[in-house]
Design a protein around this motif. Structure first.
Motif, PDB file in Angstrom:
ATOM      1  N   PHE A   1      12.816  33.989  -7.090  1.00  0.00           N
ATOM      2  CA  PHE A   1      13.480  33.976  -5.783  1.00  0.00           C
ATOM      3  C   PHE A   1      12.534  34.439  -4.685  1.00  0.00           C
ATOM      4  CE2 PHE A   1      16.224  35.606  -2.388  1.00  0.00           C
ATOM      5  CZ  PHE A   1      16.993  34.465  -2.163  1.00  0.00           C
ATOM      6  N   ASN A   2      11.694  35.437  -4.976  1.00  0.00           N
ATOM      7  CA  ASN A   2      10.708  35.876  -3.976  1.00  0.00           C
ATOM      8  C   ASN A   2       9.789  34.725  -3.571  1.00  0.00           C
ATOM      9  OD1 ASN A   2      11.547  38.549  -3.769  1.00  0.00           O
ATOM     10  ND2 ASN A   2      10.207  39.249  -5.414  1.00  0.00           N
ATOM     11  N   VAL A   3       9.386  33.918  -4.572  1.00  0.00           N
ATOM     12  CA  VAL A   3       8.510  32.785  -4.309  1.00  0.00           C
ATOM     13  C   VAL A   3       9.259  31.682  -3.559  1.00  0.00           C
ATOM     14  CG1 VAL A   3       7.181  30.918  -5.376  1.00  0.00           C
ATOM     15  CG2 VAL A   3       6.998  33.243  -6.277  1.00  0.00           C
ATOM     16  N   ALA A   4      10.495  31.425  -3.986  1.00  0.00           N
ATOM     17  CA  ALA A   4      11.253  30.294  -3.452  1.00  0.00           C
ATOM     18  C   ALA A   4      12.016  30.622  -2.175  1.00  0.00           C
ATOM     19  CB  ALA A   4      12.227  29.777  -4.514  1.00  0.00           C
ATOM     20  N   SER A   5      12.135  31.894  -1.827  1.00  0.00           N
ATOM     21  CA  SER A   5      12.958  32.279  -0.678  1.00  0.00           C
ATOM     22  C   SER A   5      12.502  31.602   0.609  1.00  0.00           C
ATOM     23  CB  SER A   5      12.941  33.801  -0.498  1.00  0.00           C
ATOM     24  OG  SER A   5      11.624  34.285  -0.298  1.00  0.00           O
ATOM     25  N   MET A   6      11.194  31.416   0.765  1.00  0.00           N
ATOM     26  CA  MET A   6      10.683  30.749   1.946  1.00  0.00           C
ATOM     27  C   MET A   6      11.319  29.384   2.123  1.00  0.00           C
ATOM     28  SD  MET A   6       6.821  29.434   2.826  1.00  0.00           S
ATOM     29  CE  MET A   6       7.013  27.947   1.854  1.00  0.00           C
ATOM     30  N   LEU A   7      11.625  28.725   1.006  1.00  0.00           N
ATOM     31  CA  LEU A   7      12.114  27.357   1.066  1.00  0.00           C
ATOM     32  C   LEU A   7      13.517  27.271   1.650  1.00  0.00           C
ATOM     33  CD1 LEU A   7      10.741  26.214  -2.400  1.00  0.00           C
ATOM     34  CD2 LEU A   7       9.670  26.021  -0.155  1.00  0.00           C
ATOM     35  N   LEU A   8      14.297  28.341   1.523  1.00  0.00           N
ATOM     36  CA  LEU A   8      15.599  28.360   2.178  1.00  0.00           C
ATOM     37  C   LEU A   8      15.409  28.347   3.695  1.00  0.00           C
ATOM     38  CD1 LEU A   8      17.517  30.992   0.015  1.00  0.00           C
ATOM     39  CD2 LEU A   8      17.734  28.506  -0.058  1.00  0.00           C
ATOM     40  N   GLY A   9      14.444  29.136   4.170  1.00  0.00           N
ATOM     41  CA  GLY A   9      14.108  29.119   5.589  1.00  0.00           C
ATOM     42  C   GLY A   9      13.592  27.755   6.011  1.00  0.00           C
ATOM     43  N   CYS A  10      12.820  27.103   5.134  1.00  0.00           N
ATOM     44  CA  CYS A  10      12.309  25.765   5.439  1.00  0.00           C
ATOM     45  C   CYS A  10      13.454  24.785   5.663  1.00  0.00           C
ATOM     46  CB  CYS A  10      11.427  25.258   4.294  1.00  0.00           C
ATOM     47  SG  CYS A  10       9.872  26.142   4.089  1.00  0.00           S
TER      48      CYS A  10
ATOM     49  N   LEU B   1       3.337  33.853  13.044  1.00  0.00           N
ATOM     50  CA  LEU B   1       2.668  35.128  13.296  1.00  0.00           C
ATOM     51  C   LEU B   1       3.471  36.297  12.741  1.00  0.00           C
ATOM     52  CD1 LEU B   1       1.372  34.667  16.964  1.00  0.00           C
ATOM     53  CD2 LEU B   1      -0.038  35.269  14.992  1.00  0.00           C
ATOM     54  N   VAL B   2       4.749  36.345  13.060  1.00  0.00           N
ATOM     55  CA  VAL B   2       5.607  37.454  12.626  1.00  0.00           C
ATOM     56  C   VAL B   2       5.716  37.478  11.104  1.00  0.00           C
ATOM     57  CG1 VAL B   2       7.925  38.424  12.735  1.00  0.00           C
ATOM     58  CG2 VAL B   2       6.899  37.442  14.790  1.00  0.00           C
ATOM     59  N   SER B   3       5.881  36.298  10.496  1.00  0.00           N
ATOM     60  CA  SER B   3       6.033  36.228   9.038  1.00  0.00           C
ATOM     61  C   SER B   3       4.760  36.669   8.310  1.00  0.00           C
ATOM     62  CB  SER B   3       6.398  34.806   8.626  1.00  0.00           C
ATOM     63  OG  SER B   3       6.434  34.675   7.225  1.00  0.00           O
ATOM     64  N   ALA B   4       3.599  36.243   8.804  1.00  0.00           N
ATOM     65  CA  ALA B   4       2.332  36.613   8.153  1.00  0.00           C
ATOM     66  C   ALA B   4       2.144  38.122   8.157  1.00  0.00           C
ATOM     67  CB  ALA B   4       1.164  35.933   8.863  1.00  0.00           C
ATOM     68  N   TRP B   5       2.431  38.747   9.297  1.00  0.00           N
ATOM     69  CA  TRP B   5       2.312  40.205   9.374  1.00  0.00           C
ATOM     70  C   TRP B   5       3.346  40.885   8.485  1.00  0.00           C
ATOM     71  CZ3 TRP B   5       5.954  43.743  11.262  1.00  0.00           C
ATOM     72  CH2 TRP B   5       5.500  45.080  11.350  1.00  0.00           C
ATOM     73  N   GLY B   6       4.609  40.472   8.592  1.00  0.00           N
ATOM     74  CA  GLY B   6       5.682  41.140   7.872  1.00  0.00           C
ATOM     75  C   GLY B   6       5.608  41.000   6.364  1.00  0.00           C
ATOM     76  N   SER B   7       5.185  39.824   5.880  1.00  0.00           N
ATOM     77  CA  SER B   7       5.091  39.625   4.429  1.00  0.00           C
ATOM     78  C   SER B   7       4.083  40.582   3.809  1.00  0.00           C
ATOM     79  CB  SER B   7       4.692  38.176   4.119  1.00  0.00           C
ATOM     80  OG  SER B   7       5.662  37.271   4.585  1.00  0.00           O
TER      81      SER B   7
ATOM     82  N   GLY C   1       9.650  46.188  -0.058  1.00  0.00           N
ATOM     83  CA  GLY C   1      10.678  45.864  -1.041  1.00  0.00           C
ATOM     84  C   GLY C   1      11.020  44.394  -0.991  1.00  0.00           C
ATOM     85  N   SER C   2      11.726  43.904  -2.019  1.00  0.00           N
ATOM     86  CA  SER C   2      12.040  42.483  -2.128  1.00  0.00           C
ATOM     87  C   SER C   2      12.852  41.977  -0.952  1.00  0.00           C
ATOM     88  CB  SER C   2      12.786  42.201  -3.435  1.00  0.00           C
ATOM     89  OG  SER C   2      11.910  42.270  -4.533  1.00  0.00           O
ATOM     90  N   LEU C   3      13.880  42.750  -0.524  1.00  0.00           N
ATOM     91  CA  LEU C   3      14.741  42.295   0.561  1.00  0.00           C
ATOM     92  C   LEU C   3      13.947  42.111   1.847  1.00  0.00           C
ATOM     93  CD1 LEU C   3      17.494  41.556   1.669  1.00  0.00           C
ATOM     94  CD2 LEU C   3      17.930  44.003   2.070  1.00  0.00           C
ATOM     95  N   GLU C   4      13.123  43.104   2.194  1.00  0.00           N
ATOM     96  CA  GLU C   4      12.307  43.021   3.395  1.00  0.00           C
ATOM     97  C   GLU C   4      11.344  41.841   3.305  1.00  0.00           C
ATOM     98  OE1 GLU C   4       9.154  45.809   5.965  1.00  0.00           O
ATOM     99  OE2 GLU C   4       9.988  46.534   4.063  1.00  0.00           O
ATOM    100  N   PHE C   5      10.737  41.673   2.130  1.00  0.00           N
ATOM    101  CA  PHE C   5       9.804  40.574   1.914  1.00  0.00           C
ATOM    102  C   PHE C   5      10.503  39.225   2.102  1.00  0.00           C
ATOM    103  CE2 PHE C   5       7.820  37.436  -0.927  1.00  0.00           C
ATOM    104  CZ  PHE C   5       6.518  37.462  -0.455  1.00  0.00           C
ATOM    105  N   VAL C   6      11.692  39.091   1.514  1.00  0.00           N
ATOM    106  CA  VAL C   6      12.439  37.837   1.601  1.00  0.00           C
ATOM    107  C   VAL C   6      12.785  37.507   3.050  1.00  0.00           C
ATOM    108  CG1 VAL C   6      14.665  36.755   1.070  1.00  0.00           C
ATOM    109  CG2 VAL C   6      13.340  37.843  -0.748  1.00  0.00           C
TER     110      VAL C   6
ATOM    111  N   LEU D   1      11.797  33.791   7.458  1.00  0.00           N
ATOM    112  CA  LEU D   1      11.373  33.549   8.832  1.00  0.00           C
ATOM    113  C   LEU D   1      10.166  32.602   8.857  1.00  0.00           C
ATOM    114  CD1 LEU D   1      12.048  34.423  11.762  1.00  0.00           C
ATOM    115  CD2 LEU D   1      10.302  36.192  11.523  1.00  0.00           C
ATOM    116  N   GLY D   2       9.211  32.854   7.973  1.00  0.00           N
ATOM    117  CA  GLY D   2       8.065  31.956   7.862  1.00  0.00           C
ATOM    118  C   GLY D   2       8.481  30.575   7.411  1.00  0.00           C
ATOM    119  N   GLY D   3       9.481  30.530   6.516  1.00  0.00           N
ATOM    120  CA  GLY D   3       9.991  29.246   6.058  1.00  0.00           C
ATOM    121  C   GLY D   3      10.606  28.435   7.182  1.00  0.00           C
ATOM    122  N   MET D   4      11.305  29.121   8.095  1.00  0.00           N
ATOM    123  CA  MET D   4      11.860  28.426   9.247  1.00  0.00           C
ATOM    124  C   MET D   4      10.750  27.793  10.084  1.00  0.00           C
ATOM    125  SD  MET D   4      14.833  31.185  10.251  1.00  0.00           S
ATOM    126  CE  MET D   4      15.356  30.309  11.738  1.00  0.00           C
ATOM    127  N   ALA D   5       9.628  28.514  10.210  1.00  0.00           N
ATOM    128  CA  ALA D   5       8.474  27.976  10.935  1.00  0.00           C
ATOM    129  C   ALA D   5       7.902  26.763  10.210  1.00  0.00           C
ATOM    130  CB  ALA D   5       7.405  29.051  11.087  1.00  0.00           C
TER     131      ALA D   5
END
Length: 476
Positions: A62-71, A99-105, A110-115, A120-124
Motif C-alpha cells: 500500500f505504501n508503494v501503491a498509495s501514490m496511484l490513488l492520487g494519480c 515539490l511538496v510531495s518530494a520534500w514530505g515523502s 510514519g506510514s500515514l504521513e508518508f501516504v 499528493l505527489g500522485g495527484m501531480a
C-alpha cells in the motif's frame, strides 16, 4: 546541411517556429520526467520503508501503491479543471504538488504521513499524465504531432532512468538504502529529496510557455489565441487555424462529462471505450511491476541489492533507446502498427520470462534460477521493456492526447486517465499477493495473457489517427 546564405526569410521563420514548438513541448514534457521519476524512485526505497515504518508485505504494497490513488484523482479532475482554468494552469499546480510531495515523502516518520505526501505527489503525476499530452497535441502541427507527443514518453522513461540511477548511486554511497548518508539522514530519504531540483525547474520553466490556443478560443480569448497560433504556424495560417477551431467549437456548448454519452442512444460514445481500453491494457501487461518492484523482483531470484538496482539502470537505458525508435517511426508508419507489434512482442517475451521463473528453486530460503535461466530471464525482461517502450508506452499517451474530438478532449482524458491509474493501482497492489500465491512465473503468465488479449483489441477496435487534424477527430 543548408547554406545559411541561401536560406530564405520564410525558411528562417519556419525554422524559428519549429524550434519554438520544440521548446514549449519540451517544457511541458518535464511533467513527464517528474511522472517517471516519482514513479521510479519508490523502487529503491522499499527496504527503507519497511525498516523505518515496520510494515508487512501488505502495508509495503500500500505504501508503494498509495501514490496511484492520487494519480487516479489527479487524472480525473485535471481534465475537467483544465477545461475551466487552462492546460498551463493545471501544469503549474502539478509542479507545486511535486515539490511538496518530494520534500514530505523524505521527512515522513510514519506510514500515514508518508501516504499523504505520496497521494499528493500522485495527484501531480495524474494531472501531468493527462495534461502534458493534451497540451502538446494542441500546440503541435498534425504532421509532427506524434513525434512531439512521444517526447513525453522519452521524458517519462528518462525520469525513471534518473530515479534508478540516483537510487543506485545513493545506495552505493551509503552502503545500503537503509544506511545513513548526508546530515544523518538515511539514503532512501535522499532518494525522494533529489526530485526537488527538477520540480523547481519545471515550475519556473512553465511560467515562460503560452496557454493552449484551443483553450483560449474556447474561453473567448481569441486575440491572445491568434497571437499564440502566429508563433506556432505563422500569422496567416494562425488566423486560418483559429477560424477552424472556432468553427469546430461554435456548435458545441461548455464541455461536460455528459458529452461522453451519445444523447441519441443514451450510450457512451465508442471513442471513450477505446480510450479506456488503451489506458487499461497499458497497465494489464504488468509494466509497472518492473518499474515499481524491479529491485525486489531481482533480489527474489538471488541478485544482491546493488546488482538489482544496476539492472534497473540498464532497463531504463533500454527504455530510452526504444522511445527514440518510436519517435522515428510513429509519424511514418502510424500508431496502430506500433501497438499491435508491441503487443505480440510483449506476449512472447513475457511467456519466456514466466518460463524462466518457473524453473526457480528455493536455496537457503531464497529463489534461485539454475544454469542459464537467470540470463534468459534478464534478457527476456529487458526485451519486454523494449517492446513496451517501442509501442504501448508512448503510443497510448499520444493517442489519448489526440483521439478525442475537441468538445470531449478534457472529459475523455479524465475518464481514460482515471481508469489507467486505477488499473495501475490494481496491478501494483496485487503483485506482492501473487508473488506469495502463484509466484513470479504465475504473475508473469497473467501479464502475458493480457498482452495477447491486447493484440485482438488493437486489431478490432483501434483506429489510426496519424496525420489527422484534431478538428477531424470523430466520436466513433
Amino acid at each position: 546541411m543548408n547554406d545559411p546564405s541561401t536560406t530564405t526569410p520564410d525558411q528562417l521563420a519556419e525554422l524559428k517556429r519549429q524550434r519554438y514548438i520544440l521548446a514549449i513541448c519540451s517544457v511541458a514534457a518535464i511533467g513527464g520526467f517528474l511522472f517517471g521519476f516519482d514513479s521510479g524512485v519508490i523502487n529503491g526505497t522499499v527496504d527503507g520503508l519497511q525498516s523505518a515504518f515496520g510494515s508487512d508485505s501488505v502495508g509495503t504494497g500500500f505504501n508503494v501503491a498509495s501514490m496511484l490513488l492520487g494519480c487516479a484523482i489527479g487524472a480525473f479532475f485535471a481534465g475537467r479543471l483544465a477545461d475551466r482554468f487552462g492546460r498551463k494552469s493545471l501544469l503549474i499546480v502539478s509542479a507545486v504538488f511535486f515539490l511538496v510531495s518530494a520534500w514530505g515523502s523524505g521527512v515522513a516518520t510514519g506510514s500515514l504521513e508518508f501516504v499523504v505526501y505520496r497521494v499528493l505527489g500522485g495527484m501531480a503525476v495524474g494531472a501531468a499524465s493527462v495534461m502534458t499530452p493534451a497540451y502538446i497535441s494542441e500546440v503541435a502541427p498534425a504532421d509532427r504531432r506524434g513525434r512531439l507527443a512521444t517526447i513525453q514518453q522519452v521524458a517519462i522513461i528518462s525520469g525513471l532512468f534518473i530515479a534508478f540511477l540516483s537510487n543506485y548511486l545513493l545506495a552505493n554511497l551509503a552502503g545500503a538504502s537503509t544506511a545513513s548518508l548526508w546530515l544523518g539522514f538515511d539514503a532512501w530519504r535522499w532518494m525522494f529529496w533529489i526530485e526537488i531540483l527538477p520540480a523547481a525547474v519545471f515550475l519556473v520553466a512553465l511560467l515562460g510557455i503560452p496557454e493552449s490556443p484551443r483553450f483560449l478560443i474556447s474561453r473567448g480569448r481569441d486575440d491572445k489565441a491568434i497571437r499564440v497560433l502566429g508563433l506556432l504556424m505563422g500569422e496567416a495560417e494562425g488566423r486560418a487555424k483559429a477560424e477552424d477551431i472556432r468553427a469546430s467549437l461554435a456548435a458545441d456548448h461548455s464541455p461536460s462529462l455528459r458529452d461522453l454519452v451519445n444523447s441519441a442512444t443514451g450510450r457512451v460514445h465508442g471513442i471513450v471505450w477505446v480510450g479506456i481500453g488503451l489506458a487499461v491494457f497499458q497497465q494489464l501487461v504488468g509494466i509497472n511491476v518492473v518499474f515499481y518492484y524491479g529491485a525486489v523482483l531481482w533480489q527474489a531470484v538471488g541478485f544482491s541489492e546493488g546488482d538489482a538496482l544496476l539492472i534497473n539502470v540498464i532497463s531504463g537505458a533500454v527504455s530510452i533507446g526504444a522511445c527514440l525508435i518510436a519517435i522515428a517511426l510513429i509519424d511514418r508508419i502510424g500508431r496502430k502498427p506500433l501497438l499491435w507489434a508491441g503487443s505480440v512482442g510483449m506476449a512472447l517475451t513475457l511467456c519466456l520470462v514466466a518460463y524462466a521463473f518457473s524453473t526457480a528453486t528455493m536455496v537457503d530460503g531464497r529463489l534461485s534460477l539454475a544454469g542459464d535461466m537467470g540470463i534468459v530471464a534478464l534478457l527476456a525482461a529487458n526485451a519486454y521493456v523494449l517492446f513496451f517502450n517501442l509501442s504501448w508506452g508512448p503510443v497510448m499517451w499520444v493517442m489519448l492526447g489526440e483521439m478525442f474530438p475537441n468538445q470531449v478532449r478534457g472529459s475523455g482524458l479524465a475518464v481514460a486517465g482515471l481508469f489507467q491509474w486505477l488499473a495501475n493501482f490494481s496491478i501494483t497492489m496485487t503483485f506482492p499477493i501473487m508473488l506469495g500465491g502463484i509466484g513470479l512465473a504465475g504473475a508473469y503468465g497473467v501479464y502475458a495473457f493480457f498482452a495477447a488479449c491486447s493484440v485482438v483489441f488493437v486489431m478490432k477496435w483501434v483506429k489510426e489517427t496519424r496525420g489527422r487534424e484534431l478538428e477531424q477527430m470523430a466520436y466513433e
